[in-house]
Scaffold this motif. Sequence first.
Motif, PDB file in Angstrom:
ATOM      1  N   ASP A  61       0.812  -1.219   0.000  1.00  0.00           N
ATOM      2  CA  ASP A  61       0.000   0.000   0.000  1.00  0.00           C
ATOM      3  C   ASP A  61       0.846   1.269   0.000  1.00  0.00           C
ATOM      4  OD1 ASP A  61      -2.297  -1.556   0.004  1.00  0.00           O
ATOM      5  OD2 ASP A  61      -2.436  -1.546   2.194  1.00  0.00           O
ATOM      6  N   ASP A  62       1.927   1.290   0.801  1.00  0.00           N
ATOM      7  CA  ASP A  62       2.756   2.493   0.864  1.00  0.00           C
ATOM      8  C   ASP A  62       3.493   2.731  -0.454  1.00  0.00           C
ATOM      9  OD1 ASP A  62       4.364   0.276   1.312  1.00  0.00           O
ATOM     10  OD2 ASP A  62       5.508   1.179   2.940  1.00  0.00           O
ATOM     11  N   LEU A  63       3.925   1.664  -1.104  1.00  0.00           N
ATOM     12  CA  LEU A  63       4.586   1.799  -2.397  1.00  0.00           C
ATOM     13  C   LEU A  63       3.602   2.299  -3.450  1.00  0.00           C
ATOM     14  CD1 LEU A  63       6.891   1.455  -4.407  1.00  0.00           C
ATOM     15  CD2 LEU A  63       6.291  -0.965  -4.567  1.00  0.00           C
ATOM     16  N   GLN A  64       2.402   1.749  -3.466  1.00  0.00           N
ATOM     17  CA  GLN A  64       1.409   2.164  -4.453  1.00  0.00           C
ATOM     18  C   GLN A  64       0.980   3.616  -4.255  1.00  0.00           C
ATOM     19  OE1 GLN A  64      -1.408  -0.957  -3.780  1.00  0.00           O
ATOM     20  NE2 GLN A  64      -0.392  -2.369  -5.201  1.00  0.00           N
ATOM     21  N   ALA A  65       0.873   4.060  -2.998  1.00  0.00           N
ATOM     22  CA  ALA A  65       0.535   5.465  -2.730  1.00  0.00           C
ATOM     23  C   ALA A  65       1.646   6.382  -3.244  1.00  0.00           C
ATOM     24  CB  ALA A  65       0.297   5.678  -1.237  1.00  0.00           C
ATOM     25  N   ALA A  66       2.896   6.001  -3.018  1.00  0.00           N
ATOM     26  CA  ALA A  66       4.020   6.807  -3.511  1.00  0.00           C
ATOM     27  C   ALA A  66       4.051   6.802  -5.040  1.00  0.00           C
ATOM     28  CB  ALA A  66       5.336   6.277  -2.947  1.00  0.00           C
ATOM     29  N   GLN A  67       3.746   5.670  -5.659  1.00  0.00           N
ATOM     30  CA  GLN A  67       3.718   5.608  -7.118  1.00  0.00           C
ATOM     31  C   GLN A  67       2.636   6.528  -7.691  1.00  0.00           C
ATOM     32  OE1 GLN A  67       3.306   1.328  -7.412  1.00  0.00           O
ATOM     33  NE2 GLN A  67       5.388   1.129  -8.222  1.00  0.00           N
ATOM     34  N   ARG A  68       1.477   6.570  -7.047  1.00  0.00           N
ATOM     35  CA  ARG A  68       0.411   7.462  -7.514  1.00  0.00           C
ATOM     36  C   ARG A  68       0.857   8.921  -7.415  1.00  0.00           C
ATOM     37  NH1 ARG A  68      -2.748   3.583  -4.887  1.00  0.00           N
ATOM     38  NH2 ARG A  68      -2.837   4.835  -2.990  1.00  0.00           N
ATOM     39  N   LEU A  69       1.531   9.278  -6.317  1.00  0.00           N
ATOM     40  CA  LEU A  69       1.991  10.651  -6.139  1.00  0.00           C
ATOM     41  C   LEU A  69       3.066  11.004  -7.168  1.00  0.00           C
ATOM     42  CD1 LEU A  69       1.777  13.268  -4.590  1.00  0.00           C
ATOM     43  CD2 LEU A  69       3.321  12.306  -2.857  1.00  0.00           C
ATOM     44  N   VAL A  70       3.991  10.095  -7.407  1.00  0.00           N
ATOM     45  CA  VAL A  70       5.028  10.340  -8.414  1.00  0.00           C
ATOM     46  C   VAL A  70       4.395  10.467  -9.797  1.00  0.00           C
ATOM     47  CG1 VAL A  70       7.037   9.338  -9.598  1.00  0.00           C
ATOM     48  CG2 VAL A  70       6.925   9.331  -7.098  1.00  0.00           C
ATOM     49  N   ASP A  71       3.402   9.632 -10.093  1.00  0.00           N
ATOM     50  CA  ASP A  71       2.697   9.747 -11.380  1.00  0.00           C
ATOM     51  C   ASP A  71       2.021  11.108 -11.514  1.00  0.00           C
ATOM     52  OD1 ASP A  71       3.455   7.280 -12.351  1.00  0.00           O
ATOM     53  OD2 ASP A  71       1.629   6.271 -11.691  1.00  0.00           O
ATOM     54  N   TYR A  72       1.415  11.587 -10.434  1.00  0.00           N
ATOM     55  CA  TYR A  72       0.778  12.909 -10.452  1.00  0.00           C
ATOM     56  C   TYR A  72       1.824  13.991 -10.704  1.00  0.00           C
ATOM     57  CZ  TYR A  72      -1.385  17.184  -8.826  1.00  0.00           C
ATOM     58  OH  TYR A  72      -1.828  18.481  -8.736  1.00  0.00           O
ATOM     59  N   TRP A  73       2.943  13.912  -9.983  1.00  0.00           N
ATOM     60  CA  TRP A  73       4.017  14.890 -10.196  1.00  0.00           C
ATOM     61  C   TRP A  73       4.507  14.836 -11.630  1.00  0.00           C
ATOM     62  CZ3 TRP A  73       7.239  13.312  -5.299  1.00  0.00           C
ATOM     63  CH2 TRP A  73       6.641  13.861  -4.157  1.00  0.00           C
ATOM     64  N   PHE A  74       4.656  13.620 -12.153  1.00  0.00           N
ATOM     65  CA  PHE A  74       5.138  13.459 -13.524  1.00  0.00           C
ATOM     66  C   PHE A  74       4.184  14.145 -14.503  1.00  0.00           C
ATOM     67  CE2 PHE A  74       5.413  11.071 -17.517  1.00  0.00           C
ATOM     68  CZ  PHE A  74       6.755  11.206 -17.798  1.00  0.00           C
ATOM     69  N   GLN A  75       2.898  13.939 -14.312  1.00  0.00           N
ATOM     70  CA  GLN A  75       1.904  14.523 -15.216  1.00  0.00           C
ATOM     71  C   GLN A  75       1.832  16.039 -15.094  1.00  0.00           C
ATOM     72  OE1 GLN A  75      -1.765  12.567 -14.258  1.00  0.00           O
ATOM     73  NE2 GLN A  75      -1.045  10.578 -14.951  1.00  0.00           N
ATOM     74  N   THR A  76       2.056  16.573 -13.903  1.00  0.00           N
ATOM     75  CA  THR A  76       1.901  18.010 -13.698  1.00  0.00           C
ATOM     76  C   THR A  76       3.187  18.802 -13.811  1.00  0.00           C
ATOM     77  OG1 THR A  76       2.081  17.761 -11.288  1.00  0.00           O
ATOM     78  CG2 THR A  76      -0.144  17.699 -12.249  1.00  0.00           C
ATOM     79  N   GLU A  77       4.332  18.156 -13.664  1.00  0.00           N
ATOM     80  CA  GLU A  77       5.593  18.883 -13.619  1.00  0.00           C
ATOM     81  C   GLU A  77       6.528  18.619 -14.792  1.00  0.00           C
ATOM     82  OE1 GLU A  77       7.543  18.145  -9.892  1.00  0.00           O
ATOM     83  OE2 GLU A  77       5.831  18.799  -8.736  1.00  0.00           O
ATOM     84  N   CYS A  78       6.387  17.493 -15.433  1.00  0.00           N
ATOM     85  CA  CYS A  78       7.330  17.118 -16.480  1.00  0.00           C
ATOM     86  C   CYS A  78       6.772  17.501 -17.843  1.00  0.00           C
ATOM     87  CB  CYS A  78       7.620  15.614 -16.429  1.00  0.00           C
ATOM     88  SG  CYS A  78       8.393  15.094 -14.870  1.00  0.00           S
ATOM     89  N   GLN A  79       7.466  18.391 -18.509  1.00  0.00           N
ATOM     90  CA  GLN A  79       7.054  18.839 -19.836  1.00  0.00           C
ATOM     91  C   GLN A  79       7.615  17.850 -20.854  1.00  0.00           C
ATOM     92  OE1 GLN A  79       5.037  21.410 -20.434  1.00  0.00           O
ATOM     93  NE2 GLN A  79       4.892  21.733 -18.241  1.00  0.00           N
ATOM     94  N   LEU A  80       6.734  17.128 -21.510  1.00  0.00           N
ATOM     95  CA  LEU A  80       7.156  16.186 -22.522  1.00  0.00           C
ATOM     96  C   LEU A  80       7.008  16.814 -23.898  1.00  0.00           C
ATOM     97  CD1 LEU A  80       5.477  12.974 -21.124  1.00  0.00           C
ATOM     98  CD2 LEU A  80       7.818  13.718 -20.851  1.00  0.00           C
ATOM     99  N   PRO A  81       7.877  16.478 -24.824  1.00  0.00           N
ATOM    100  CA  PRO A  81       7.729  17.031 -26.171  1.00  0.00           C
ATOM    101  C   PRO A  81       6.442  16.501 -26.810  1.00  0.00           C
ATOM    102  CG  PRO A  81       9.493  15.400 -26.108  1.00  0.00           C
ATOM    103  CD  PRO A  81       9.018  15.604 -24.702  1.00  0.00           C
TER     104      PRO A  81
END
Length: 104
Positions: free
Chosen positions: A81-101
């Motif tokens: 559960d703790d790993l999956q919660a961290a993965q969801r947060l990292v995915d959110y950060w990736f979607q909101t912070e990482c500018q992809l070409p």
Amino acid sequence: MDGHLILRLILSAFTLLLAGCVVGGMPPYTGRHLSPTECRDLAALKSNAPPTFAQHQSELVALRKAGYNPSPWYDDPYYPDDLQAAQRLVDYWFQTECQLPPPG
């Protein structure tokens, strides 16, 4: 200074530190969570290309930033559960912070 005064000063400083943690500690983090390198490596991991050791390390750093702390003793009562919660947060950060070409 005598020993009792030093001990009182240390205890006072410790009490103030604990009070700061209880009241909220530090102000909320408002900057970026992922570095450009982490964004690049996470994008590469999502592309199904063979991963490199450095890419896995970037992913682990990002997961730790999100609060995941893998137990060296393999006895984490909150896994997965703790790993999956961290993965969801990292995915959110990736979607909101990482500018992809743009594709194409």
